[in-house]
Write a protein that holds these residues in place. Sequence first.
Motif, PDB file in Angstrom:
ATOM      1  N   PHE A  86       0.836  -1.307  -0.038  1.00  0.00           N
ATOM      2  CA  PHE A  86      -0.023   0.099   0.003  1.00  0.00           C
ATOM      3  C   PHE A  86       0.950   1.168   0.068  1.00  0.00           C
ATOM      4  O   PHE A  86       0.643   2.295  -0.770  1.00  0.00           O
ATOM      5  N   PHE A  87       2.018   1.152   0.886  1.00  0.00           N
ATOM      6  CA  PHE A  87       2.907   2.462   0.960  1.00  0.00           C
ATOM      7  C   PHE A  87       3.538   2.618  -0.428  1.00  0.00           C
ATOM      8  O   PHE A  87       3.552   3.428  -0.831  1.00  0.00           O
ATOM      9  N   ALA A 101       1.679   1.855  -9.706  1.00  0.00           N
ATOM     10  CA  ALA A 101       0.860   1.644  -8.663  1.00  0.00           C
ATOM     11  C   ALA A 101      -0.193   0.819  -8.850  1.00  0.00           C
ATOM     12  O   ALA A 101      -0.308  -0.096  -8.035  1.00  0.00           O
ATOM     13  N   GLN A 102      -0.871   0.852 -10.116  1.00  0.00           N
ATOM     14  CA  GLN A 102      -1.658  -0.222 -10.448  1.00  0.00           C
ATOM     15  C   GLN A 102      -1.469  -1.756 -10.104  1.00  0.00           C
ATOM     16  O   GLN A 102      -1.811  -2.613  -9.562  1.00  0.00           O
ATOM     17  N   PHE A 124     -10.859   0.102  -3.873  1.00  0.00           N
ATOM     18  CA  PHE A 124     -11.286   1.635  -4.549  1.00  0.00           C
ATOM     19  C   PHE A 124     -10.086   2.379  -4.855  1.00  0.00           C
ATOM     20  O   PHE A 124     -10.217   3.258  -5.772  1.00  0.00           O
ATOM     21  N   ALA A 125      -8.583   2.352  -4.341  1.00  0.00           N
ATOM     22  CA  ALA A 125      -7.508   2.785  -4.867  1.00  0.00           C
ATOM     23  C   ALA A 125      -7.368   2.464  -6.338  1.00  0.00           C
ATOM     24  O   ALA A 125      -7.122   3.580  -6.938  1.00  0.00           O
ATOM     25  N   LEU A 129      -7.551   5.101  -9.485  1.00  0.00           N
ATOM     26  CA  LEU A 129      -6.627   5.171 -10.628  1.00  0.00           C
ATOM     27  C   LEU A 129      -7.131   4.604 -12.182  1.00  0.00           C
ATOM     28  O   LEU A 129      -6.918   5.505 -13.052  1.00  0.00           O
ATOM     29  N   GLN A 130      -7.796   3.743 -12.184  1.00  0.00           N
ATOM     30  CA  GLN A 130      -8.513   3.614 -13.554  1.00  0.00           C
ATOM     31  C   GLN A 130      -9.389   4.487 -14.060  1.00  0.00           C
ATOM     32  O   GLN A 130      -9.433   4.649 -15.278  1.00  0.00           O
ATOM     33  N   LEU A 131     -10.079   5.389 -13.303  1.00  0.00           N
ATOM     34  CA  LEU A 131     -10.963   6.308 -13.521  1.00  0.00           C
ATOM     35  C   LEU A 131     -10.146   7.625 -14.015  1.00  0.00           C
ATOM     36  O   LEU A 131     -10.548   8.264 -14.895  1.00  0.00           O
ATOM     37  N   GLY A 132      -8.857   7.781 -13.755  1.00  0.00           N
ATOM     38  CA  GLY A 132      -8.163   8.911 -13.729  1.00  0.00           C
ATOM     39  C   GLY A 132      -7.582   8.504 -15.068  1.00  0.00           C
ATOM     40  O   GLY A 132      -7.105   9.402 -15.637  1.00  0.00           O
TER      41      GLY A 132
END
Length: 203
Positions: A86-87, A101-102, A124-125, A129-132
Amino acid sequence: MTGPELSDYLYRHRKSLIVVVALVVLGAMGFFGYAKYQRHQMAQAAAVYSELTQTMASNETAAAQASAQTLLQKYPRTPYATMARFFMARMEMMQHHDAQAQAQLQTILKSGHLPTGMEGLARFALARLQLGQGQAKSALETLGSPGDAYAPLFWELRGDAREQLKEWPKARQDYRKAEQALPATDPYRAYLQLKLANIGVHS
């Protein structure tokens, strides 16, 4: 079986009995030895994770990354390694390395047996990212089915994905569900209402 018969039986089968007893003892030693090893691994991983959190709080990024790598390499099967991922994902996002990150978040989701709530946070994270990156359909797949935990965030992200796909009626429904999942006095409801108003402009 009488006493003499039992003694005779034990004498005749003494070699087999010795082997059985030895196997039982060795099995017990192996079990308790492995349990001790696991406790040792967890204690060591906890110490490294403590260093990670301290260096993060002090903005010592390089040291924090080194601790995270240690957790991933030496203690990959502990919950602390998942927290380290996560970090790493967060650091990659801060540096706009979205693909890396993905990859970290997808590895978390594939690992299984995650601590309570962690799978939802990873989903959610990754969906954000995918939406961005304009991957609304992938974000919807990542979110999956709704759950009780984080319901407002789940429905909001679904609404964002539906809006990106220009599915205005479905987006409106999701935003309303997100609003309904919040307490009546929650100030975040006003933000969701702005999103609903924005849909009204487009639809």
